[in-house]
Scaffold this active site. Structure first.
Site, short mmCIF file in Angstrom:
data_model
loop_
_atom_site.label_atom_id
_atom_site.label_comp_id
_atom_site.label_asym_id
_atom_site.label_seq_id
_atom_site.Cartn_x
_atom_site.Cartn_y
_atom_site.Cartn_z
N ASN A 207 24.43 10.47 43.78
CA ASN A 207 23.53 10.10 42.69
C ASN A 207 23.92 10.85 41.42
OD1 ASN A 207 21.88 8.32 44.10
ND2 ASN A 207 20.32 9.85 44.57
N HIS B 69 18.73 0.74 45.69
CA HIS B 69 19.96 0.61 44.90
C HIS B 69 20.40 -0.85 44.81
CE1 HIS B 69 20.89 5.00 44.74
NE2 HIS B 69 20.21 5.01 45.87
#
Ligand code: HDE
Length: 702
Positions: A158, A85
């Protein structure tokens, strides 16, 4: 006055100096006053252009403390990027509670209707580096920090409700496999390579997630048009410590939308910051994106009777079975002042939960609860990372932690431990403090995957069968694309063997796309895939479109002589809907419209390809159409919009441009809309609300 409370004079002088210099006032100066450049120590600088040296052409001197400090600081500007990420973009906002949920949870944030809690959100891709492009095919992170009155609550989710693996111990492997291959150092931000598919094809538990990442969910049109999922099952605990299970889902007010793969590839070239810019532009324009937080609440009885284990993060609970109930809304209304200070330094941690919210035994969640603390120390370099404003709680906090690198706050007074006899400092509170659910657990100490985690294909099949025809086609195309980049035939075959267990037609389509001569035997399945799971329409993006063009963008290609009345009508109609209108012309200087007035352009034609817009209008004069038809970027503008199933409005003189782009005016294609008649702009908007004309793609199939 007792000696202890007397303040030394130097302290007063010190305070005054601090008040003048620091604490956020560093950059505030009276109007017209030019501040004097200083070193980090506050010393005024006389020359910031030349290093100190012997003679004009002589060697530089170590004595030049200003130069040394400046370069030293520059050399240390970077901190390690997140191992996953890394590329992300954040915004501030607030969460507003709809109703009291006191019956289910004692969490303070859910006690009072209308309560507003400050929030910071960071969206991200998973695989790429910090500088990678936004439209990679990838999962998107959707991490929310809620600064509650009982400490920070982080929902580190997510945009996909399941994950690749069932046990955290496998996380380094799945991530290593998707990152650039270690010998060659590529590909960047791409799963289309041997290592990833090698790992996946050897990991049947990833099949459900693979369906999601090969779907259009992995190429969202914007952060504003995607859902967020907490993924794991959590617990709500009320004030009697009664527990219910809960799953968290963020639903975007603007509805779901994705782009198509060919478009994603081109967006990455045209604007690698497409998602960042979209969020920045929207928030700066006052179009604050909004999501509803929904909870899927269920009890132990439901958990015991559900088809799959609620602790298994590769499974979801269909919304048709447990309805998501909206409990509040999240509004993003402010961009960070400084990207590094806030978005880069923000530290999310799954273990940040307030009293009233608790973990389940999901083995992925349990592993994450170790990882996120550790990673912050590595990235931010000190256990005092909570002293950084973006990470600090916004409620009062009191503890005896002290010292360490970069400590900005230390306990005041004599007591730095408890219990103490000085009557100083905080004490624990069994009533107000965090309590774990007293889950009774027993069993041998083992390394064992529960039998109830063994079905790897049924929900993958359910997902695939819940998609509309174009969405199923996109999944097949994505798998074909990715596996065609895999150089090892055995890996391609192994994947097709898994696909047979999901859907025979899908497997055959991909096999054909790969030019496989023989269909392999199905992969061994630990549990036979089920055929009886009802399709879940909630899983489709297209089925959940917004029926609105709000938040979307219309690109209008203009030339000199463009119909001024029509342009004004388009602008008014689309802006009224909550959409943005941007002008593209042969030069950024703009054009002169039919009424002789200048029209400013936002983009030059090669800088504003149609992939940057949700729909396009061609407002050109006859002469303009003739000139533009000679320019490849103008022809691409039209062919791409058509190929990506966008609605195209055109003024009559634009027909030669359409034809030059190879587009015949076909009666069957209701996405090509002649902009004539009094209601032209309104009619065009009605069409655009469908976002894409998928029938065009159906017709284009061989
Ligand atoms: Fe993460 N993950 N993760 N993850 N994750 C990180 O923490 C980890 C997983 C997610 O915008 C890291 O601060 C492990 C699932 C997001 O700053 C790290 C496992 C989900 C973000 C880490 C997972 C996520 C991270 C790297 C397997 C969806 C970005 C930097 C058990 C529910 C947060 C950091 C941000 C970041 C570990 C799996 C979401 C290394 C061990 C499942 C959105 O701690």
């Amino acid at each position: 006055m007792p000696a202890r409370s007397r303040k030394p004079e130097t302290a007063a002088i010190h305070d005054q100096t601090l008040a003048r210099g620091h604490g956020g006032e560093l950059h505030q100066f009276a109007e017209g006053e030019t501040p004097v450049l200083t070193t980090a120590q506050g010393g005024p600088v006389a020359d910031d252009q030349n290093t100190l040296r012997y003679g004009a052409r002589g060697p530089s001197l170590i004595e030049d403390f200003h130069f040394r400090e400046k370069i030293f600081h520059f050399d240390h500007e970077r901190i390690p990027e997140r191992v996953v990420h890394a590329r992300g973009y954040g915004a501030h906002g607030y969460f507003e509670t709809y109703e009291s949920l006191a019956k289910y949870t004692r969490a303070d944030i859910f006690q009072r209707a209308g309560e507003k809690t400050p929030a910071f959100v960071r969206f991200s891709t998973v695989a790429g580096s910090k500088g990678s492009f936004d439209l990679a095919r990838d999962v998107r992170g959707f991490a929310v920090k809620l600064y509650t009155k009982e400490g920070n609550w982080d929902i580190v989710g997510n945009n996909i409700p399941v994950f690749f693996i069932q046990d955290a111990i496998r996380f380094p492997d799945v991530i290593h496999s998707v990152k650039p291959e270690p010998d060659r150092g590529f590909p960047q931000a791409a799963s289309a390579h041997d290592n990833f598919w090698d790992f996946i094809s050897l990991t049947p538990e990833s099949m459900h997630m693979v369906m999601w990442v090969m779907s259009d969910r992995a190429i969202p049109r914007s952060f504003r048009f995607m859902e967020g999922f907490g993924v794991h099952t959590f617990r709500f605990l009320n004030d009697k410590d009664e527990s219910n299970f809960v799953k968290f889902i963020w639903k975007p007010k603007l509805g779901l939308q994705s782009v198509v793969w060919n478009e994603a590839v081109k967006i990455n070239g045209a604007d690698p910051d497409f998602h960042r810019r979209d969020l920045w532009d929207a928030v700066k324009a006052g179009n604050f994106p909004e999501w509803e937080l929904c909870v899927q609440l269920f009890d132990q009885d439901f958990a015991d009777s559900f088809d799959f284990d609620i602790l298994d993060p590769t499974k979801l609970i269909p919304e048709e079975i447990v309805e998501p109930v909206p409990v509040g809304r999240l509004v993003l209304d402010r961009m960070p002042d400084n990207f590094f200070a806030e978005t880069e330094q923000v530290a999310f941690m799954t273990q940040n939960v307030p009293p009233g919210i608790d973990f389940s035994n999901d083995p992925l969640l349990q592993g994450r609860n170790f990882s996120y603390l550790d990673t912050q120390l590595k990235r931010l370099g000190s256990p005092n990372f909570t002293h950084i404003p973006i990470n600090a709680p916004k409620c009062p906090f009191h503890h005896f932690q002290q010292d360490g690198h970069m400590a900005m706050r230390n306990p005041v007074g004599r007591a730095n431990y408890q219990p103490n006899s000085w009557g100083e400092g905080p004490r624990e509170s069994p009533e107000r403090g965090f309590r774990s659910f007293p889950d009774a657990v027993e069993g041998p100490k083992v390394r064992l995957r529960a039998e109830s985690f063994a079905d790897h294909y049924s929900q993958a099949r359910q997902f695939y069968r819940s998609q509309t025809v174009p969405e199923q086609r996109h999944i097949a195309m994505a798998l074909t694309f990715e596996l065609s980049k895999v150089e090892t035939p055995a890996i391609r075959e192994r994947m097709v063997a898994h696909l047979i267990n999901i859907d025979d037609v899908l497997a055959r389509t991909v096999a054909e796309g790969l030019g496989l001569r023989d269909i392999p035997e199905p992969a061994d399945a630990a549990v036979a895939p089920r055929d009886d799971l009802a399709p879940s329409p909630a899983l489709s993006i297209i089925e959940n479109g917004p029926e609105s063009f709000a938040g979307r963008k219309l690109g209008v290609l203009v030339s000199d002589g463009a119909d001024a009345g029509l342009l004004a009508a388009l602008r008014a109609t689309f802006e009224e809907e909550g959409a943005t209108v941007e002008i593209i012309a042969q030069t950024v200087g703009g054009v002169e419209a039919s009424d002789g007035r200048p029209v400013e352009a936002k983009h030059r034609i090669d800088g504003g390809p149609s992939v940057l817009f949700d729909a396009v209008a061609l407002l050109v004069s006859q002469e303009g159409a003739r000139m533009l038809a000679k320019e490849p970027p103008a022809r691409d503008f039209v062919t791409d919009a058509f190929a990506h199933c966008k609605f195209i409005g055109y003024a009559a003189p634009a027909v030669p441009l359409l034809e030059k782009a190879g587009i015949a005016l076909d009666e069957e294609d209701e996405g090509l809309i002649a902009l004539d008649g009094g209601e032209a702009a309104a009619d065009f908007l009605v069409a655009c609300r469908k976002l894409r004309l998928w029938a065009r793609e159906d017709r284009a199939q061989p």
